[in-house]
Design a protein around this motif. Sequence first.
Motif, mmCIF file in Angstrom:
data_model
loop_
_atom_site.group_PDB
_atom_site.id
_atom_site.type_symbol
_atom_site.label_atom_id
_atom_site.label_comp_id
_atom_site.label_asym_id
_atom_site.label_seq_id
_atom_site.Cartn_x
_atom_site.Cartn_y
_atom_site.Cartn_z
ATOM 1 N N ASP A 162 0.830 -1.206 0.000
ATOM 2 C CA ASP A 162 0.000 0.000 0.000
ATOM 3 C C ASP A 162 0.860 1.250 0.000
ATOM 4 N N THR A 163 0.246 2.340 -0.443
ATOM 5 C CA THR A 163 0.929 3.632 -0.505
ATOM 6 C C THR A 163 0.062 4.677 0.187
ATOM 7 N N LEU A 164 0.714 5.675 0.743
ATOM 8 C CA LEU A 164 0.047 6.839 1.320
ATOM 9 C C LEU A 164 0.862 8.069 0.965
ATOM 10 N N SER A 165 0.205 9.102 0.499
ATOM 11 C CA SER A 165 0.849 10.368 0.184
ATOM 12 C C SER A 165 0.206 11.433 1.066
ATOM 13 N N TYR A 166 0.981 11.988 1.989
ATOM 14 C CA TYR A 166 0.463 12.958 2.944
ATOM 15 C C TYR A 166 0.383 14.349 2.316
ATOM 16 N N ASP A 167 -0.640 15.113 2.728
ATOM 17 C CA ASP A 167 -0.838 16.481 2.252
ATOM 18 C C ASP A 167 0.248 17.410 2.795
ATOM 19 N N ASN A 168 0.311 18.617 2.243
ATOM 20 C CA ASN A 168 1.209 19.682 2.698
ATOM 21 C C ASN A 168 2.670 19.260 2.709
ATOM 22 N N ASN A 169 3.104 18.680 1.596
ATOM 23 C CA ASN A 169 4.493 18.246 1.438
ATOM 24 C C ASN A 169 4.929 17.243 2.491
ATOM 25 N N GLY A 170 3.975 16.437 2.948
ATOM 26 C CA GLY A 170 4.299 15.379 3.909
ATOM 27 C C GLY A 170 4.994 14.217 3.218
ATOM 28 N N PRO A 171 5.318 13.194 3.970
ATOM 29 C CA PRO A 171 6.057 12.065 3.386
ATOM 30 C C PRO A 171 5.183 11.223 2.450
ATOM 31 N N ASP A 172 5.841 10.522 1.550
ATOM 32 C CA ASP A 172 5.200 9.498 0.722
ATOM 33 C C ASP A 172 5.607 8.152 1.304
ATOM 34 N N VAL A 173 4.616 7.351 1.683
ATOM 35 C CA VAL A 173 4.864 6.073 2.346
ATOM 36 C C VAL A 173 4.511 4.944 1.396
ATOM 37 N N LYS A 174 5.403 3.973 1.260
ATOM 38 C CA LYS A 174 5.167 2.763 0.474
ATOM 39 C C LYS A 174 5.523 1.586 1.366
ATOM 40 N N ARG A 175 4.545 0.683 1.562
ATOM 41 C CA ARG A 175 4.763 -0.450 2.467
ATOM 42 C C ARG A 175 4.485 -1.760 1.766
ATOM 43 N N PHE A 176 5.331 -2.728 2.021
ATOM 44 C CA PHE A 176 5.130 -4.103 1.598
ATOM 45 C C PHE A 176 4.909 -4.925 2.864
ATOM 46 N N ASN A 177 3.796 -5.653 2.940
ATOM 47 C CA ASN A 177 3.463 -6.437 4.129
ATOM 48 C C ASN A 177 3.449 -7.916 3.801
ATOM 49 N N PHE A 178 4.150 -8.670 4.595
ATOM 50 C CA PHE A 178 4.126 -10.132 4.534
ATOM 51 C C PHE A 178 3.892 -10.592 5.956
ATOM 52 N N ASN A 179 2.629 -10.855 6.296
ATOM 53 C CA ASN A 179 2.319 -11.138 7.695
ATOM 54 C C ASN A 179 1.662 -12.499 7.912
ATOM 55 N N PHE A 180 2.085 -13.516 7.170
ATOM 56 C CA PHE A 180 1.582 -14.866 7.413
ATOM 57 C C PHE A 180 1.975 -15.304 8.819
ATOM 58 N N GLY A 181 1.015 -15.789 9.563
ATOM 59 C CA GLY A 181 1.278 -16.268 10.917
ATOM 60 C C GLY A 181 1.371 -15.184 11.965
#
Length: 192
Positions: A162-181
Motif C-alpha cells: 500500500d501507498t500513502l501520500s500525505y498532504d502539505n508536502n508530507g512524506p510518501d509512504v510505500k509499504r510491503f506487508n508479509f504477515n503470514f502467521g
Amino acid sequence: MKKILVMAALAICSFANAQKGTILVGGNIGYTSETTDSRFSETKSNEFSFSPKVGYQFHDNWTVGGEFTVASSKDDQGANEYKTNTSRFGAFVRYTMPLSQTFAVFADLGAGFQNRTEKDYIGANYSKYKADGMYIGVVPALFINMQKGFGLNFSIGGLGYDTLSYDNNGPDVKRFNFNFGQTFNIGISKNF
C-alpha cells in the motif's frame, strides 16, 4: 470445549456449497487492545476495524465484488495521544476451492483506494495530517460451511502493498506487508 464440539458437529452435518449465481455477503470485525508498562510510563493502544464485503458468484469457483474497511485506533502515552482513522474502498476477486461439502479454501485479491487522518495531541494542542493512497493484497483463508451457505472464515495473514501520500508536502509512504502467521482473523459470510 463443548462449544467447539457443537460447532464441529454442525459443520460436519451441513451439506450446502455456494453455487453459481449466488450473492456473497460477509465481513470481519476486529478489536485489538494493548497495554505496555515501562519504568516511567504506561502506553495504551486500542484499534477497532469493520470490513464488510458484497460479491456475486459468477462461476462455481469465482466471486467478484466490492469491499469497504473502516478502522480507528488510539494510542495513549500519558501526555501525548495519537488518533488515526482509516477507510478503504475497493474491489475484490475470490477463487474458492472446495475440499469437501463442509470445508473450502479461498484466496481474496483486493485492490482499491484508501485515506487516513491522523491527529497527534500534545496536551491541549494537536497536529492533523491527511493522506491518500492505494492498496492491493492477497489473503488466503479457510471457509467452514456451518449450514446452508452460512459459514465462518479463518485467515492467518496475507501479502500486501500500500501507498500513502500525505498532504502539505508530507512524506510518501510505500509499504510491503508479509504477515503470514502474525495475524489471526475470524469472519462470517453467507451465500444467498
